[in-house]
Design a protein around this motif. Structure first.
Motif, PDB file in Angstrom:
ATOM      1  N   UNK A 227     -13.284 -35.569  68.245  1.00 32.34           N
ATOM      2  CA  UNK A 227     -13.320 -34.322  69.194  1.00 32.34           C
ATOM      3  C   UNK A 227     -14.622 -33.822  69.623  1.00 32.34           C
ATOM      4  N   UNK A 228     -16.039 -34.266  68.759  1.00 34.03           N
ATOM      5  CA  UNK A 228     -17.269 -34.045  69.082  1.00 34.03           C
ATOM      6  C   UNK A 228     -17.640 -34.740  70.161  1.00 34.03           C
ATOM      7  N   UNK A 229     -16.779 -35.730  70.599  1.00 32.43           N
ATOM      8  CA  UNK A 229     -17.305 -36.352  71.753  1.00 32.43           C
ATOM      9  C   UNK A 229     -16.755 -35.962  73.241  1.00 32.43           C
ATOM     10  N   UNK A 230     -16.059 -34.855  72.891  1.00 31.09           N
ATOM     11  CA  UNK A 230     -15.553 -34.442  74.335  1.00 31.09           C
ATOM     12  C   UNK A 230     -16.544 -33.247  74.762  1.00 31.09           C
ATOM     13  N   UNK A 231     -16.583 -33.064  76.005  1.00 31.77           N
ATOM     14  CA  UNK A 231     -17.640 -32.337  76.823  1.00 31.77           C
ATOM     15  C   UNK A 231     -17.359 -30.864  76.066  1.00 31.77           C
ATOM     16  N   UNK A 232     -18.376 -30.205  75.736  1.00 33.06           N
ATOM     17  CA  UNK A 232     -18.755 -28.920  75.241  1.00 33.06           C
ATOM     18  C   UNK A 232     -18.326 -28.863  73.689  1.00 33.06           C
ATOM     19  N   UNK A 233     -18.020 -29.979  73.154  1.00 32.00           N
ATOM     20  CA  UNK A 233     -17.467 -29.905  71.718  1.00 32.00           C
ATOM     21  C   UNK A 233     -18.656 -29.664  70.507  1.00 32.00           C
ATOM     22  N   UNK A 234     -19.553 -30.787  70.802  1.00 26.27           N
ATOM     23  CA  UNK A 234     -20.525 -31.191  70.097  1.00 26.27           C
ATOM     24  C   UNK A 234     -21.180 -30.123  69.417  1.00 26.27           C
ATOM     25  N   UNK A 235     -21.679 -28.973  70.156  1.00 24.64           N
ATOM     26  CA  UNK A 235     -22.472 -27.781  69.796  1.00 24.64           C
ATOM     27  C   UNK A 235     -21.799 -26.826  68.702  1.00 24.64           C
ATOM     28  N   UNK A 236     -20.459 -26.941  68.736  1.00 30.55           N
ATOM     29  CA  UNK A 236     -19.664 -26.162  67.721  1.00 30.55           C
ATOM     30  C   UNK A 236     -18.725 -26.743  66.723  1.00 30.55           C
ATOM     31  N   UNK A 237     -19.249 -28.158  66.627  1.00 31.13           N
ATOM     32  CA  UNK A 237     -18.177 -28.988  65.664  1.00 31.13           C
ATOM     33  C   UNK A 237     -18.765 -29.190  64.638  1.00 31.13           C
ATOM     34  N   UNK A 238     -18.048 -29.180  63.745  1.00 32.69           N
ATOM     35  CA  UNK A 238     -18.459 -29.728  62.236  1.00 32.69           C
ATOM     36  C   UNK A 238     -17.387 -30.896  62.014  1.00 32.69           C
ATOM     37  N   UNK A 239     -18.054 -32.124  61.926  1.00 36.32           N
ATOM     38  CA  UNK A 239     -17.236 -33.527  61.834  1.00 36.32           C
ATOM     39  C   UNK A 239     -17.229 -34.048  60.412  1.00 36.32           C
ATOM     40  N   UNK A 240     -16.106 -33.954  59.693  1.00 35.88           N
ATOM     41  CA  UNK A 240     -16.185 -34.510  58.273  1.00 35.88           C
ATOM     42  C   UNK A 240     -15.494 -35.715  58.169  1.00 35.88           C
ATOM     43  N   UNK A 241     -15.858 -36.598  57.501  1.00 37.47           N
ATOM     44  CA  UNK A 241     -15.553 -37.972  56.951  1.00 37.47           C
ATOM     45  C   UNK A 241     -15.616 -38.402  55.601  1.00 37.47           C
ATOM     46  N   UNK A 242     -15.347 -39.598  55.391  1.00 36.50           N
ATOM     47  CA  UNK A 242     -15.409 -39.851  53.943  1.00 36.50           C
ATOM     48  C   UNK A 242     -15.370 -41.701  53.842  1.00 36.50           C
ATOM     49  N   UNK A 243     -15.867 -42.083  52.753  1.00 35.38           N
ATOM     50  CA  UNK A 243     -15.999 -43.353  52.751  1.00 35.38           C
ATOM     51  C   UNK A 243     -14.794 -43.935  52.038  1.00 35.38           C
ATOM     52  N   UNK A 244     -13.972 -43.153  51.294  1.00 38.91           N
ATOM     53  CA  UNK A 244     -13.141 -43.491  50.562  1.00 38.91           C
ATOM     54  C   UNK A 244     -11.689 -44.258  51.083  1.00 38.91           C
ATOM     55  N   UNK A 245     -11.360 -43.576  52.455  1.00 36.95           N
ATOM     56  CA  UNK A 245     -10.272 -44.461  52.998  1.00 36.95           C
ATOM     57  C   UNK A 245     -10.874 -45.586  53.882  1.00 36.95           C
TER      58      UNK A 245
END
Ligand SMILES: Cc1ncc(COP(=O)(O)O)c(C=O)c1O
Length: 399
Positions: A227-245
Motif C-alpha cells: 500500500x505504501x507504493x500508492x500515490x499519497x500513501x507513503x507519508x502516512x503508512x507504517x509497513x510491517x513485515x517479518x522474516x518468519x514466513x
C-alpha cells in the motif's frame, strides 16, 4: 473478581474475549485444536507454521553469527546490516526509497511491531478499523491501547471488502486503518481499487495506515501491491513485515517496520520498553535472506502455489466448497455442503473422522461475521508435499 486485576484493560480484554469472566486467560480454539492434534496424532493443518527448514544460506548465517560473537544486545533500532538490507529490499522489489537509519525499526516479530504501533498511535477511545476476519493479535492490541475496534467484513467467495461498507466504517474518529494484505485467514490478496480506497479514506479522515504484509512474498496469480507504493500513501503508512514466513524461520521472531521518521520515533519509544531488542544473531541471517536472488523468492511462491493446489484439490474432492486463495499459506473451505453448518463442531470431529486438524474461521471473527462465516474452516498448506498428500487422501473419507 480480584481487585488487583480489574483495571480498564481487563474490562476491555474480557470484551474482546481474551480473558474469561473469572480473569483467567481465555482458552483459544488454536490451543484446543493443537492439543487435539497431539492427542489424536492427526495432521495439524490448524497452525500456520512450516514443517521444513528455510534456505541453508540463512540458517548458516545465523550459526556463523553465533560463532562470531554476535550474542549481546543489538542496537536499539536493529543491527545496521539488517536495516540496510530492509531498505535495499524495499527498493529492489517495490521501488521505494527508505532511509535505513531513520525509517526502519527492527522488532520481535511482526507481533511486536503491531503491538508497539498500536500502543504508540492509539489514544484511549480512538477507533481502529480492521477487516474481519482478522489476525487475533489485532483485537488484543487495540484493546491494550484502549482503542475501539471497528470491522469491515470480508465475505466469501472473493474476500474483498464492499467499498461502501469500508467508506461507512472510516470516520473522523478513526485513528488507524489496520490492513493485512495478503490476508490471514482468507488467503485474499487485495486489488488496487480496495487499496486506493483505503488511502483515499486515510487522507479524508486524517488516519494512519498500518499494513501487516508478513506474507508479502507468498502471493500467487496476482502481484503483491504494497500500500505504501500508492500515490499519497507513503507519508502516512507504517509497513510491517517479518522474516518468519518468507524464510521459514517463525521461531526466530525477527520482524520490522518501515515508516516516516516521526512515526518510527513514536513507535520506538514504546518498543524500547517492550523487549528493547531481540535475536541479535538472527538479524544478520535475515539480512542475508533479504539479499537472496529474485529466483529464491519466485521459487518459494511457486512451491507454495503448488501446495495450495494440492490441498485445495483434496478439499474439493472431499466435498467442500473451496475458495480461491491468492496469498498467505491458508485456504478457506465451506463445510456446509458436507452437512456441517457449524465449523467449530466440525473441527472438533475432523481429527476423529479424517485424522486432520483445521480451525474454524469464527476464531478470527467478531460479532459482524460470526454467524455468516459459521461454516467456514481454515486449512494451512505450508507443510511438506507428502503430508499434504496424506491429508488429502484422508479427507477423501469425508466424501
Ligand atoms: C497476519 C499475521 N501477522 C503477523 C503474524 C506474526 O508474525 P511474527 O511471527 O513475525 O510475529 C502472523 C503469524 O501468523 C500473521 O499471520
Amino acid at each position: 473478581m480480584n481487585q488487583l486485576v480489574s483495571g480498564p484493560w481487563q474490562r476491555a480484554a474480557r470484551g474482546a474475549g481474551l480473558l474469561g469472566d473469572d480473569g483467567s486467560v481465555a482458552a483459544t480454539i488454536f490451543a484446543e485444536m493443537s492439543a487435539l492434534a497431539a492427542r489424536t496424532g492427526a495432521i495439524n493443518l490448524g497452525q500456520g507454521f512450516p514443517d521444513e527448514d528455510g534456505p541453508a544460506e540463512v540458517l548458516e548465517a545465523a550459526v556463523r553469527s553465533i560463532h562470531d560473537g554476535v550474542n549481546q544486545y543489538s542496537p536499539g533500532m536493529g543491527a545496521p546490516v539488517l536495516r540496510e538490507a530492509i531498505a535495499e529490499h524495499q527498493a529492489r522489489f517495490y521501488g521505494l526509497s527508505v532511509d535505513p537509519d531513520r525509517e526502519v525499526l527492527v522488532t520481535a516479530g511482526a507481533t511486536e511491531a503491531i503491538a508497539a504501533t498500536m500502543l504508540a498511535l492509539v489514544e484511549n477511545g480512538d477507533e481502529v478499523v480492521t477487516f474481519e476476519p482478522f489476525y487475533d493479535s489485532y483485537g488484543a492490541t487495540i484493546a491494550l491501547a484502549g482503542g475501539i475496534h471497528r470491522t469491515v467484513p470480508l465475505r466469501a467467495p472473493g474476500f474483498e471488502p464492499d467499498l461502501d461498507e469500508l467508506r461507512a466504517a472510516v470516520t473522523d474518529r478513526t485513528r488507524v486503518i489496520l490492513v493485512n494484505d495478503p490476508h490471514n485467514p482468507t488467503g485474499a490478496a487485495f486489488g488496487r481499487e480496495t487499496l486506493e480506497t483505503i488511502v483515499e479514506l486515510a487522507h479524508e479522515h486524517d488516519a494512519i495506515i498500518v499494513t501487516d504484509e508478513v506474507y508479502e512474498h507468498l502471493t500467487f496469480d496476482k502481484p503483491h501491491i504494497p500500500i505504501a507504493t500508492l500515490s499519497g500513501a507513503r507519508d502516512r503508512t507504517v509497513t510491517i513485515s517479518s522474516g518468519g514466513k518468507t524464510f521459514n524461520t517463525t521461531g526466530w521472531k525477527i520482524g520490522w517496520l518501515v515508516a516516516p521518521h516521526e512515526l518510527v520515533t513514536a513507535i520506538t519509544a514504546v518498543k524500547q520498553f517492550l523487549t528493547y531488542v531481540n535475536g541479535a544473531p538472527f538479524q544478520p541471517a535475515i539480512a542475508a535472506g533479504l539479499r537472496m536472488p529474485d529466483s529464491f523468492f519466485t521459487e518459494a511462491a511457486a512451491t507454495l502455489a503448488a501446495k495450495r493446489d494440492l490441498l485445495s484439490g483434496g478439499l474439493e474432492r472431499a466435498g467442500f466448497d473451496v475458495f480461491d486463495a491468492h496469498g498467505s499459506y491458508f485456504v478457506v473451505a465451506d463445510a456446509a455442503p458436507l452437512g456441517y453448518p457449524d465449523a467449530v463442531a466440525f473441527c472438533r470431529e475432523l481429527p476423529l473422522m479424517a485424522g486432520v486438524v483445521a480451525v474454524p474461521i469464527s476464531a478470527f471473527c467478531g460479532p459482524v461475521l460470526k454467524d455468516e462465516a459459521a461454516s467456514l474452516v481454515r486449512f494451512a498448506y505450508c507443510k511438506r508435499v507428502d503430508v499434504l498428500e496424506r491429508a488429502a487422501a484422508q479427507l477423501a473419507r469425508l466424501g
